[in-house]
Every structure is written in structure tokens, then in C-alpha cells.
Design an enzyme around this catalytic site. Structure first.
Site, PDB file in Angstrom:
ATOM      1  N   GLU A  95      31.001  67.562  44.410  1.00 27.93           N
ATOM      2  CA  GLU A  95      30.651  68.252  43.178  1.00 27.93           C
ATOM      3  C   GLU A  95      29.751  69.469  43.386  1.00 27.93           C
ATOM      4  OE1 GLU A  95      31.991  68.486  39.808  1.00 27.93           O
ATOM      5  OE2 GLU A  95      32.534  66.650  40.875  1.00 27.93           O
ATOM      6  N   SER A 356      19.313   8.653  18.982  1.00 23.90           N
ATOM      7  CA  SER A 356      18.280   7.881  19.706  1.00 23.90           C
ATOM      8  C   SER A 356      17.615   8.659  20.822  1.00 23.90           C
ATOM      9  CB  SER A 356      18.929   6.660  20.345  1.00 23.90           C
ATOM     10  OG  SER A 356      19.348   5.793  19.343  1.00 23.90           O
TER      11      SER A 356
END
Ligand SMILES: [Zn+2]
Ligand SMILES: [Zn+2]
Length: 785
Positions: A95, A356
Site C-alpha cells: 500500500e 429440594s
């Protein structure tokens, strides 16, 4: 935003650094830059506001879940350390070769491009540096010469305020990859399913060439064209000499079979929770272990698919690492995408009835108060507690049971009895202390049924509770993210009490193993407890060993009950299979016996310390200095005639002879139960009917006052008044008696207990009423000496 003076200082610092690096270090450019910089800083402060996709990582930093950003784009934040040297080289050399050296613009390239544009009469972007591209992506404007000029200014400005690494990072976060994919990290994950730092040279080059042509070079559509283009650049890189020849050769041969994948969607419930908790974080590092999460998600999804035939549609699982209290796996529902069954509901935070599953903490509290030890006998017979008549799960009663059996078999009546004994407030306070928020909210409405599931809890609260058992009684909130500081510890039970619970909950032969459970299946050693809520709406199974606590809830988010649903049958198999996955072949290290646990002999009939009459003795655990030291009263000595048809007290012992016999002291409700069930028990013969103390209407049934004697006369010394002892003999079904003096209640006492009172001169009526309302009385006369 930085203040202008800070900017100024930072700018000068940047400038000094660039000055040293710059190839174009002429006085002219320096002066020019200085002027431009001043203008920029005061007119256009750099604005970098980027909306990222929230991403959730596992504990190792691997991506497990990603969300679209506010603009419905995939833009995953790439960290500096994720930009590998290979990626950096490929991007820069493709780039902007002079990126490391320029100050935001490349004057030579601009000049070249201007000439080119002039000759060709069209615009190219060849002159754009990475910095300029960043500026353009941050501030997209029409391509006019004026805008181009501002872009140059902004690029220089950016360079003054950010490092090269930061600018490259910005670029990699912004570059478009076609469709709604922005930034190299999104592209890397969505095409290559890996983080950018793991990209190969070929892959990095591929991702370097696409940004400027995201439409013509679309991964998955034009892979052949992309390979061609990629290899062209690889050859250029070879010429530039930035990679080794061998690396280039390998990269040239690398196939490109990629297509677009979905973003990872593991731990969807947790990810949503974290995103909502930390809305400003682009990256949230969770404590999840990806491999565990992935495996357990699959297990839960398959399990829900299997039980769907029974109309059970949801399950949730929470796995905690006991040592760090980190959440290892978080499965809020079996199938997140299944909207029909509420798959998006987070079952880990849904408020449900625990059945329970709260019983272990109750027993732990009773152990800690010294009220019971594991071998203490509790009667499991029909009982009423202020209008509340609990029933057992199987609607049966077991008569005399040990506390240990009652907890392991999850019997309801013994649990309510224990709660009644210690008081519901004690349990509620303990649960509030460890952040049971539903219980805190409903505190006032809760009754004794809380221990049978008459309250609202979450799987998260329950799993944290059980993890406190694994942590020897110390509770800590779990941790969902890596950075969070370790939370404060809260002691919920003592270590010895927890040891007793763990002993009971890790027995191998267990009623809460599912029927037909395959015992050849490798069973890891764990302590666990199940729960099934009223109406069979919730099935729980929560287990722990030293390393992990696994909480499982199964049911329907709709609240619909299912006859087949139970903790043992529906939740336990899933809990075991998760333990097997997590802890496969792990060491079987188990909890050591606490140093304050001591073994002692107790009477098997009561679990209390043996009295002189107790012959059946067994070993039991107790907590040093804490557990009760009650003497067993399971037997009492009674004087009877040889025919065993009449009993005597000290006042009526016949001169013709009598014998002593031991009788069982049975609790009244146990006698009722024995009578209902036609179970034989030995009763004490009626009291001697001609006994002077036997003056009640119900002869032989009411308590016999054995001290003082009826019509007795006492002389009391005024200066040193002595006390008079009251004692009685009752039927063996009597638990409590009430002593009255002149119709005023003096004291409530056990039948064996002697009670004392200080009399005043005069006549006194002394009466004794047992807990069944049977009454007898005597009269005495007191004189003052
Ligand atoms: Zn005994
Ligand atoms: Zn008598």
C-alpha cells in the site's frame, strides 16, 4: 479529546521524533510543517470515533462471539499485538512503501500522480499514503481538489498525534473488504476463521490486495483471480527482498479455498450479558474456556433434542472453576436460535423454584449450630407445622431415619423439622448473605416451605452456593470476565460442616441416580444433590468435586410442568455427562477430612451419646466443640410388677416386690405413625391405680406427679427458703409437660426433667399437663418455720 495545550506538547514531541527519522529533513519542510501543524491543531482537532463490533473472547483471547456494530457492519477491533510482522510487511509494501518514513503524505508520489492525472485526464488514488487513506475512511468526502488539500492537512495532523503503529492499526481497523465486512480482523475471521496474527504470508497478501478492489476481488467468488493477483504481489515482494525466497515459494503454492463464514456465535447468552454490562468495550475477554464451552453446548443441544419428545424443551448449564470462581462454560438454553421455545431466555438467570436443592445448606447450618450430627435420628412421619403439612416426594414415610439418610434421600419432613428447629430466619439470612436476590426480595412472604422449593432462585445463585461447598464453606461470586478483581469471600458454613455435607452428598449408592443408570459408565467422584419443584416444573442437579461445580437446570421456560420431569431422571444424566467431558481422566483428588471433625460413639437408636442403657453403639462424625453432647434418652427405666401389667412410682412401690424394665421413649408423632401403620411397639403398663398420686380422671394416662406427694406438708425456713422439686412420670408418647402452681404456668419441661419452685406459705395446687392435654394434680401445704 486532548486539551489544546496537551496537543501542542504532544505535537512538538512527535515532531522531534519525526525530525530524526525523516528522509526529507530539510529546514523548509520543517518550517512548512510547523505552520500547517499549528493551523491543524487549532482548526481541526483529529476526530477518531469508530463504531466497532463488540467481540467476546474466551479466556485465552480467542474470539467466541461477535456482534454487528451500530451500522450493522462487521468491524472487529484489531489490537496492536494482532498485527504480525508478516501482515505488517505485506500491507505496507503493497500500500505505502515509504509509510515508515513519511509524515503523512508522500510528496514524490503526489507529484508523480499529478503529472499522471494531467496526462491521462483522470484521477487515480496511487498517491494516497496509508495515513491519507485513514483520513479518507474517517471523513469520507467528495473527491475535489479542495477536499484533497484538507485530506493532506488532516493526514499530517494524524501523523503528529499518533504513532506509525497506531495509524497502521487504524488503517487495518477501517479497510473495507466488500459487503459489510470492514477491517482486517473481521475479514480474517469471516474468511480464514483465525485471528490476523495467525495469517500465513499468502493469506496476509490476499488481505492486502483486496481493500482497494473489494468488489472485483471478492473472496469466495473470484478466488482464481485473487490467486493470480496475490501471486503477482508475492513476486513483487520477492523482488523487494522483504521475505525469504522459501517463504514466497510456499506462499505461491498455497491454495485459496475460502468462502465467507458466519461470525462465531458461541456462548450467546453470556455474550449478550457481557455486551449489555460493558457497552463501551469493543473487546470483552470472558473467562470461558472455548473448547469446554463448545463441547458442552453441543451436549446440551443434543440432550434437549432427545428430551423434546417428552415435551421438555429447555435446559441451562453453568460450569464454575472452584479455585478461581471463573465461569468455564455458560449455556443459557439448549438452542439459542429456537424462538418458539424461548431459546433466547437466559436460563442461568431465570428465577425458578429450587425444589429440594437448598436442603444441603440447611443441614450444614444445623451441623454448625451443633443441633444434629449425621447419625442423629429424625422421625419421618406425618407432621404438621402450624397448618403446614409437608409430604415426601414419593408420598411415603420412613419412620426413624438418620439425618444423613434424610439428606441423601431428600426427605421433606425431616428437612422441615430441622428448619423449624433452627428457624427459617437463619436460613433466609444465610442465603441473603450470599446474594440470593429473589429470596431477599420475597423474604417476608417465605415460610418453612422455602426448604422444599417455596422460593425463587437462579441457577447462577445455586451453582455459586454449591461452589462454596467445594471451597470449604467460603462463598465467592463467580467471575465472568478476566479483568474483574477477585471478589470478597463470605463464609457461609464452617469447613467441618461442609465436610459432613460433602460426605453425605458423595455416597455412591444414591437414590438420585436415574433409574437404569448404567453403572459401567465411568462415574467421576462428585458430590451432588438434585431437586424437583412442585408440579414438576423444574429439574435440578448440581454437583461438585475439587475442581469444578456444574449446575444443571432442565424444564420449560414457559413454566409448564411435565410428569416425567425430575432432578434424578432428567437433570442428573446431563450433569454426569458434563462432568465426564470436563474432568475426563482427571486426578481423583478428594476433600480431606477437616481437622475439627472427630469420630465418636453414639447410640444407634438416637444418634445421641450413649447412656448406661444404650447397647447398640455406632460411630458418627461430630464437630469438635460444636456438636451437641446430648445423652441418649431413647430408653427409660420403669418399675413394674412381674406380670408387666402395672407400673409404679417411688411412692407406690409395693413391698411385695417389683422389677425394673427399660421402655422406648417414643416421640408422640412416631406412636401415631406406628399405630396407623400397625407397627408393634412396647407400651409402659398403666400406673398403679391405687397410687395416692394418681388422682387424675384419666387414671393411668395422665402424668403421675412423683414429687412432691399429694397432701404433703413442708416447713420452709424464712431466712433460707428451700426449693421444692417437681417431677412426674408420663406415658412414653409424651414429649413435653407443663407445670402449673395455683393455675399459673410455672414451666414447660421434658417429662424427664425436674423443675424447682420456691413456695410461699399456704395451700398450693400443683398440676401437670402433658402435651396431649391429659392432666393430674396434687395439693401441698407450706408452713413457715
Ligand atoms: Zn440410646
Ligand atoms: Zn405411684
Amino acid at each position: 479529546m486532548l486539551k489544546k495545550t496537551e496537543l501542542l506538547a504532544k505535537g512538538i514531541a512527535c515532531l522531534k521524533q519525526k525530525w530524526k527519522k525523516s528522509r526529507f529533513s530539510t529546514i523548509k519542510t520543517f518550517v512548512g510543517m510547523g505552520i500547517i501543524w499549528l493551523v491543524l491543531v487549532f482548526v481541526f482537532p483529529p476526530k477518531v470515533e469508530i463504531s466497532y463490533s463488540t467481540i467476546i473472547e474466551d479466556s485465552e483471547g480467542e474470539l467466541i462471539h461477535a456482534f454487528l456494530n451500530d451500522a450493522d457492519k462487521w468491524r472487529m477491533y484489531v489490537k496492536l499485538e494482532e498485527i504480525s510482522p508478516t501482515l505488517r510487511q505485506a500491507i505496507i509494501n503493497k500500500e505505502d512503501k515509504y509509510f515508515e518514513y513519511h509524515f503523512g503524505i508522500n510528496p514524490l508520489a503526489i507529484g508523480r500522480a499529478s503529472i499522471h492525472n494531467f496526462i491521462q485526464h483522470k484521477r487515480t488514488s496511487g498517491a494516497s499514503t496509508i495515513t491519507m487513506q485513514v483520513v479518507r475512511m474517517l471523513h469520507p468526502e467528495k473527491r475535489t481538489y479542495a477536499n484533497k488539500f484538507f485530506e493532506i492537512l488532516r493526514a499530517i495532523h494524524l501523523e503528529l498525534c499518533y504513532s506509525k503503529d497506531e495509524i497502521l492499526q487504524l488503517y487495518l481497523n477501517l479497510v473495507p473488504y466488500g459487503s459489510n465486512i470492514e477491517g482486517i480482523k473481521s475479514a480474517s475471521y469471516l474468511y480464514f476463521q483465525k485471528s490476523p496474527d495467525r495469517l500465513s504470508l499468502a493469506e496476509a497478501t490476499t488481505l492486502a490486495i483486496i481493500p482497494n478492489r473489494p468488489t472485483s476481488l471478492k473472496l469466495g467468488n473470484n478466488n482464481a483471480k485473487i490467486i493470480h493477483e496475490r501471486n503477482k504481489w508475492l513476486l513483487k515482494f520477492q523482488k523487494m527482498g522483504i521475505f525469504k525466497a522459501k517463504e514466497i515459494d510456499d506462499a505461491m503454492l498455497e491454495p485459496l479455498d475460502v468462502f465467507r463464514h458466519e461470525a462465531p456465535k458461541f456462548a450467546p447468552h453470556l455474550s449478550l450479558r457481557l455486551k449489555n454490562t460493558y457497552p463501551k468495550n469493543a473487546i470483552i475477554r470472558s473467562t470461558i474456556k472455548k473448547s469446554n464451552q463448545q463441547k458442552i453446548e453441543q451436549i446440551v443441544a443434543n440432550y434437549v433434542e432427545r428430551i423434546r419428545a417428552k415435551n421438555i424443551n429447555n435446559a441451562a448449564v453453568l460450569v464454575l472453576d472452584n479455585h478461581s470462581m471463573e465461569v468455564v462454560a455458560y449455556i443459557g438454553s439448549g438452542q439459542f436460535d429456537n424462538q418458539a421455545d424461548g431459546g433466547q431466555v437466559d436460563g442461568i438467570r431465570a428465577i425458578r423454584s429450587p425444589g429440594s436443592a437448598l436442603k444441603p445448606i440447611l443441614y450444614g447450618l444445623a451441623f454448625d449450630k451443633g443441633l444434629i450430627t449425621p447419625q442423629n435420628i429424625i422421625t419421618d412421619v406425618p407432621s404438621t407445622f402450624g397448618g403446614f403439612m409437608p409430604e415426601n416426594f414419593d408420598k411415603k414415610f420412613n419412620g426413624k431415619v438418620t439425618a444423613s439418610f434424610a439428606l441423601a434421600n431428600s426427605l421433606n419432613i425431616p428437612a422441615v423439622k430441622i428448619l423449624n428447629l433452627i428457624g427459617k430466619k437463619e436460613l433466609i439470612e444465610s442465603l441473603k448473605k450470599i446474594q440470593f436476590s429473589g429470596i431477599k426480595k420475597e423474604e417476608k412472604k417465605l415460610g418453612l416451605s422455602i426448604v422444599l422449593g417455596g422460593c425463587g432462585v437462579t441457577l447462577e445463585e445455586m451453582t455459586q452456593l454449591y461452589a462454596s461447598f467445594a471451597n470449604l464453606g467460603e462463598w465467592q461470586a463467580n467471575r465472568l470476565i478476566k479483568e474483574k478483581p477477585i471478589p470478597i469471600k463470605t463464609r457461609v458454613l464452617s469447613a467441618p460442616a461442609v465436610f459432613l455435607i460433602t460426605e453425605i452428598l458423595s455416597q455412591i449408592k444414591r437414590p438420585d441416580l436415574p433409574n437404569n443408570f448404567d453403572y459401567t459408565y465411568r462415574l467421576p467422584k462428585i458430590a451432588w444433590k438434585t431437586g424437583t419443584s412442585f408440579g414438576r416444573r423444574d429439574a435440578w442437579s448440581i454437583g461438585y468435586n475439587k475442581r469444578f461445580t456444574v449446575g444443571v437446570w432442565v424444564g420449560n421456560f414457559s413454566g409448564e410442568g411435565v410428569p416425567e420431569l425430575s432432578g434424578a431422571e432428567t437433570a442428573t444424566p446431563l450433569m454426569f455427562s458434563i462432568f465426564n467431558t470436563l474432568d475426563y481422566n482427571q486426578s481423583r483428588e478428594w476433600f480431606k477430612q477437616d481437622k475439627n471433625i472427630i469420630s465418636r460413639q453414639v447410640c444407634a437408636e438416637s444418634g445421641d451419646l450413649p447412656s448406661e442403657y444404650c447397647t447398640n453403639k455406632i460411630l458418627d462424625y461430630s464437630i469438635k466443640g460444636i456438636s451437641h453432647t446430648r445423652k441418649c434418652t431413647h430408653l427409660k427405666k420403669v418399675y413394674i410388677n412381674y406380670a408387666e401389667t402395672m407400673s409404679y412410682c417411688m411412692h407406690c412401690l409395693p413391698e411385695t416386690g417389683y422389677k425394673e424394665k427399660l421402655y422406648n421413649n417414643l416421640a408422640p408423632e412416631l406412636i401415631d405413625y406406628y399405630e396407623q401403620q400397625h407397627i408393634h411397639y412396647e407400651t409402659i403398663p398403666r400406673h398403679n391405680q391405687s397410687c395416692l398420686n394418681n388422682v387424675s380422671k384419666n387414671r393411668g394416662e395422665a402424668p403421675i406427679i412423683t414429687s412432691p406427694s399429694d397432701k404433703a406438708e413442708y416447713f420452709i425456713n424464712q431466712t433460707d427458703p428451700q426449693k421444692i422439686q417437681l417431677s412426674c412420670q408420663t406415658k412414653n408418647d409424651v414429649k413435653e409437660v407443663y407445670w402449673y402452681v395455683d393455675e399459673q404456668l410455672l414451666q414447660q419441661a421434658s417429662p424427664q426433667q425436674s423443675v424447682f419452685f420456691s413456695p410461699k406459705p399456704g395451700r398450693h395446687k400443683i398440676s401437670c399437663t402433658d402435651d396431649r392435654g391429659r392432666n393430674s394434680y396434687i395439693e401441698i401445704k407450706i408452713f413457715q418455720e
